[in-house]
Scaffold this motif. Structure first.
Motif, PDB file in Angstrom:
ATOM      1  N   ASN A  70       0.836  -1.131  -0.099  1.00 54.63           N
ATOM      2  CA  ASN A  70       0.118  -0.069   0.092  1.00 54.63           C
ATOM      3  C   ASN A  70       0.876   1.342   0.147  1.00 54.63           C
ATOM      4  O   ASN A  70       1.977   1.243   0.553  1.00 54.63           O
ATOM      5  N   PRO A  71       0.530   2.303  -0.545  1.00 55.65           N
ATOM      6  CA  PRO A  71       1.073   3.674  -0.473  1.00 55.65           C
ATOM      7  C   PRO A  71       0.984   4.073   0.723  1.00 55.65           C
ATOM      8  O   PRO A  71       0.240   3.691   1.565  1.00 55.65           O
ATOM      9  N   VAL A  72       1.744   4.905   1.324  1.00 55.47           N
ATOM     10  CA  VAL A  72       1.674   5.746   2.524  1.00 55.47           C
ATOM     11  C   VAL A  72       1.433   7.280   2.071  1.00 55.47           C
ATOM     12  O   VAL A  72       2.572   7.932   1.841  1.00 55.47           O
ATOM     13  N   ALA A  73       0.133   7.463   2.611  1.00 58.80           N
ATOM     14  CA  ALA A  73      -0.358   8.762   2.240  1.00 58.80           C
ATOM     15  C   ALA A  73       0.372   9.997   2.804  1.00 58.80           C
ATOM     16  O   ALA A  73       0.375   9.689   4.173  1.00 58.80           O
ATOM     17  N   GLY A  74       0.759  11.058   2.533  1.00 55.89           N
ATOM     18  CA  GLY A  74       0.904  12.194   3.355  1.00 55.89           C
ATOM     19  C   GLY A  74       0.225  13.258   2.653  1.00 55.89           C
ATOM     20  O   GLY A  74      -0.348  13.582   1.787  1.00 55.89           O
ATOM     21  N   LEU A  75      -0.184  14.399   3.738  1.00 54.97           N
ATOM     22  CA  LEU A  75      -0.877  15.587   3.413  1.00 54.97           C
ATOM     23  C   LEU A  75      -0.425  16.618   4.192  1.00 54.97           C
ATOM     24  O   LEU A  75      -0.189  16.760   5.504  1.00 54.97           O
ATOM     25  N   SER A  76      -0.095  17.876   3.648  1.00 55.82           N
ATOM     26  CA  SER A  76       0.303  19.226   4.188  1.00 55.82           C
ATOM     27  C   SER A  76      -0.365  20.081   3.497  1.00 55.82           C
ATOM     28  O   SER A  76      -0.952  19.976   2.532  1.00 55.82           O
ATOM     29  N   VAL A 103      -6.088  28.228   0.555  1.00 56.78           N
ATOM     30  CA  VAL A 103      -5.158  27.357   1.195  1.00 56.78           C
ATOM     31  C   VAL A 103      -4.855  26.232   0.234  1.00 56.78           C
ATOM     32  O   VAL A 103      -5.907  25.790  -0.164  1.00 56.78           O
ATOM     33  N   THR A 104      -3.571  25.657  -0.055  1.00 58.17           N
ATOM     34  CA  THR A 104      -3.189  24.735  -0.926  1.00 58.17           C
ATOM     35  C   THR A 104      -2.809  23.569  -0.083  1.00 58.17           C
ATOM     36  O   THR A 104      -1.873  23.593   0.658  1.00 58.17           O
ATOM     37  N   TYR A 105      -3.320  22.360  -0.353  1.00 59.10           N
ATOM     38  CA  TYR A 105      -3.205  21.197   0.117  1.00 59.10           C
ATOM     39  C   TYR A 105      -2.136  20.381  -0.896  1.00 59.10           C
ATOM     40  O   TYR A 105      -2.246  20.485  -2.146  1.00 59.10           O
ATOM     41  N   THR A 106      -1.097  19.906  -0.157  1.00 56.18           N
ATOM     42  CA  THR A 106      -0.183  18.994  -1.091  1.00 56.18           C
ATOM     43  C   THR A 106      -0.067  17.688  -0.571  1.00 56.18           C
ATOM     44  O   THR A 106      -0.002  17.290   0.758  1.00 56.18           O
ATOM     45  N   ALA A 107      -0.483  16.492  -1.379  1.00 56.53           N
ATOM     46  CA  ALA A 107      -0.391  15.097  -1.037  1.00 56.53           C
ATOM     47  C   ALA A 107       0.935  14.413  -1.591  1.00 56.53           C
ATOM     48  O   ALA A 107       1.471  15.003  -2.444  1.00 56.53           O
ATOM     49  N   SER A 108       1.269  13.306  -0.939  1.00 56.55           N
ATOM     50  CA  SER A 108       2.314  12.756  -1.360  1.00 56.55           C
ATOM     51  C   SER A 108       2.146  11.092  -1.169  1.00 56.55           C
ATOM     52  O   SER A 108       1.263  10.895  -0.481  1.00 56.55           O
ATOM     53  N   GLY A 109       2.779  10.363  -1.542  1.00 50.65           N
ATOM     54  CA  GLY A 109       3.069   8.813  -1.473  1.00 50.65           C
ATOM     55  C   GLY A 109       2.129   7.998  -2.488  1.00 50.65           C
ATOM     56  O   GLY A 109       2.358   6.990  -2.503  1.00 50.65           O
ATOM     57  N   GLY A 110       1.456   8.759  -3.345  1.00 45.68           N
ATOM     58  CA  GLY A 110       0.716   7.831  -4.351  1.00 45.68           C
ATOM     59  C   GLY A 110       1.090   8.359  -5.810  1.00 45.68           C
ATOM     60  O   GLY A 110       2.060   9.217  -5.895  1.00 45.68           O
ATOM     61  N   ASN A 111       0.219   7.837  -6.740  1.00 42.84           N
ATOM     62  CA  ASN A 111       0.542   8.262  -8.287  1.00 42.84           C
ATOM     63  C   ASN A 111      -0.682   9.158  -8.468  1.00 42.84           C
ATOM     64  O   ASN A 111      -0.750   9.747  -9.607  1.00 42.84           O
ATOM     65  N   VAL A 112      -2.029   8.858  -7.816  1.00 39.01           N
ATOM     66  CA  VAL A 112      -3.261   9.517  -8.111  1.00 39.01           C
ATOM     67  C   VAL A 112      -3.762   9.825  -6.750  1.00 39.01           C
ATOM     68  O   VAL A 112      -3.408   9.018  -5.836  1.00 39.01           O
ATOM     69  N   TYR A 113      -4.787  10.964  -6.920  1.00 37.01           N
ATOM     70  CA  TYR A 113      -5.122  11.351  -5.493  1.00 37.01           C
ATOM     71  C   TYR A 113      -6.604  11.762  -5.637  1.00 37.01           C
ATOM     72  O   TYR A 113      -6.767  12.339  -6.665  1.00 37.01           O
ATOM     73  N   GLN A 114      -7.182  11.509  -4.564  1.00 33.71           N
ATOM     74  CA  GLN A 114      -8.724  12.066  -4.445  1.00 33.71           C
ATOM     75  C   GLN A 114      -8.995  12.833  -3.066  1.00 33.71           C
ATOM     76  O   GLN A 114      -8.378  12.279  -1.990  1.00 33.71           O
ATOM     77  N   TYR A 115      -9.406  13.969  -3.136  1.00 38.10           N
ATOM     78  CA  TYR A 115      -9.451  14.750  -2.081  1.00 38.10           C
ATOM     79  C   TYR A 115     -10.851  14.958  -1.423  1.00 38.10           C
ATOM     80  O   TYR A 115     -11.702  14.712  -2.362  1.00 38.10           O
ATOM     81  N   ASN A 128      -1.624  18.610  -5.656  1.00 37.52           N
ATOM     82  CA  ASN A 128      -2.134  19.785  -5.237  1.00 37.52           C
ATOM     83  C   ASN A 128      -3.681  20.286  -5.437  1.00 37.52           C
ATOM     84  O   ASN A 128      -4.110  19.737  -6.314  1.00 37.52           O
ATOM     85  N   LEU A 129      -4.143  20.824  -4.379  1.00 35.57           N
ATOM     86  CA  LEU A 129      -5.685  21.148  -4.324  1.00 35.57           C
ATOM     87  C   LEU A 129      -5.619  22.491  -3.638  1.00 35.57           C
ATOM     88  O   LEU A 129      -5.343  22.632  -2.425  1.00 35.57           O
ATOM     89  N   THR A 130      -6.202  23.372  -4.317  1.00 38.83           N
ATOM     90  CA  THR A 130      -6.427  24.815  -3.620  1.00 38.83           C
ATOM     91  C   THR A 130      -7.804  25.193  -3.158  1.00 38.83           C
ATOM     92  O   THR A 130      -8.454  24.997  -4.136  1.00 38.83           O
ATOM     93  N   LEU A 131      -8.116  25.552  -2.058  1.00 37.20           N
ATOM     94  CA  LEU A 131      -9.491  25.629  -1.735  1.00 37.20           C
ATOM     95  C   LEU A 131      -9.606  27.177  -1.027  1.00 37.20           C
ATOM     96  O   LEU A 131      -8.830  27.463  -0.434  1.00 37.20           O
ATOM     97  N   SER A 132     -10.729  27.808  -1.230  1.00 33.22           N
ATOM     98  CA  SER A 132     -10.844  29.088  -0.724  1.00 33.22           C
ATOM     99  C   SER A 132     -12.148  29.350   0.046  1.00 33.22           C
ATOM    100  O   SER A 132     -12.588  30.352   0.408  1.00 33.22           O
ATOM    101  N   THR A 133     -13.176  28.202   0.032  1.00 28.54           N
ATOM    102  CA  THR A 133     -14.300  28.420   0.904  1.00 28.54           C
ATOM    103  C   THR A 133     -14.402  27.399   1.927  1.00 28.54           C
ATOM    104  O   THR A 133     -15.396  26.657   2.052  1.00 28.54           O
ATOM    105  N   LEU A 134     -13.315  27.674   2.594  1.00 24.83           N
ATOM    106  CA  LEU A 134     -13.256  26.625   3.754  1.00 24.83           C
ATOM    107  C   LEU A 134     -13.880  27.296   5.355  1.00 24.83           C
ATOM    108  O   LEU A 134     -13.717  28.585   5.288  1.00 24.83           O
ATOM    109  N   PHE A 135     -14.340  26.577   6.249  1.00 22.69           N
ATOM    110  CA  PHE A 135     -15.076  26.831   7.253  1.00 22.69           C
ATOM    111  C   PHE A 135     -14.293  26.486   8.519  1.00 22.69           C
ATOM    112  O   PHE A 135     -13.778  25.329   8.544  1.00 22.69           O
TER     113      PHE A 135
END
Length: 186
Positions: free
Chosen positions: A69-75, A89-101, A116-123
């Motif tokens: 299994n991959p080892v997923a990382g998220l910052s 805010v931009t989220y950066t994933a690691s550890g895989g070849n494909v990502y789903q947020y 990378n995923l950038t979100l601007s409507t967070l609560f």
């Protein structure tokens, strides 16, 4: 298949069975005709079963590949996982070849190769997670601590001049409100 999957293998056609994983016996011959993948190595190897009935034997071998299994990382780009309302805010994933947020368990789109995923409507309190997929389709999931979203201040600025028309030499006081700290620009 992936290391986290538990797969049963069932033999038939004999009275007693002895299973071998990568050439190593998994126990003495017995009427038990099933073995599961618990403890199997993460590699490609032969799984062999020797069947016996009335001192007659037959052997069957299948090659098995177990993928890690991959080892997923998220910052994220937020300092101390804290932003102000309306900030991106931009989220950066690691550890895989494909990502789903996901935000609070709701998908943010189909799996993508972008890490990378950038979100601007967070609560305040939103939880962002990611599923990382390996090239073989194995997955791992990780999530960040809940995001802190501070409310944006509603600042106002008023002057002591009622119509905001100032002549050279006039003294005018400007008063700001709605925040805890202020910086004035001319």
């Amino acid at each position: 298949y992936c290391e986290s999957e538990l797969v049963d293998y069932t033999a038939g056609g004999a009275t007693n069975y002895e299973f071998f994983v990568n050439g190593v016996s998994q126990g003495a011959p017995s009427p038990l005709n099933t073995i599961n993948s618990s403890g199997f190595p993460i590699t490609t190897f032969p799984l062999e079963v020797v069947g016996e009935t009335s001192n007659c034997y037959d052997t069957t071998t299948v090659n098995i590949t177990i993928n890690s299994n991959p080892v997923a990382g998220l910052s994220n780009s937020a300092t101390n996982n804290t932003i102000c309302q309306g900030e991106s805010v931009t989220y950066t994933a690691s550890g895989g070849n494909v990502y789903q947020y996901f935000v609070n368990g709701s998908s943010q789109g189909a799996p993508t190769v972008s890490n990378n995923l950038t979100l601007s409507t967070l609560f305040d309190g939103d939880v962002i997670s990611v599923v990382a997929y390996s090239a073989q389709g194995c997955t791992d999931t990780t999530e960040m601590l809940p995001l802190t979203v501070n409310p944006a201040p509603a600042t106002t600025l008023v002057s002591s001049d009622p119509n905001n028309e100032i002549c050279i030499g006039d003294n005018v006081d400007f008063t700001a409100s709605g925040a805890t700290e202020y910086e004035f620009f001319i």
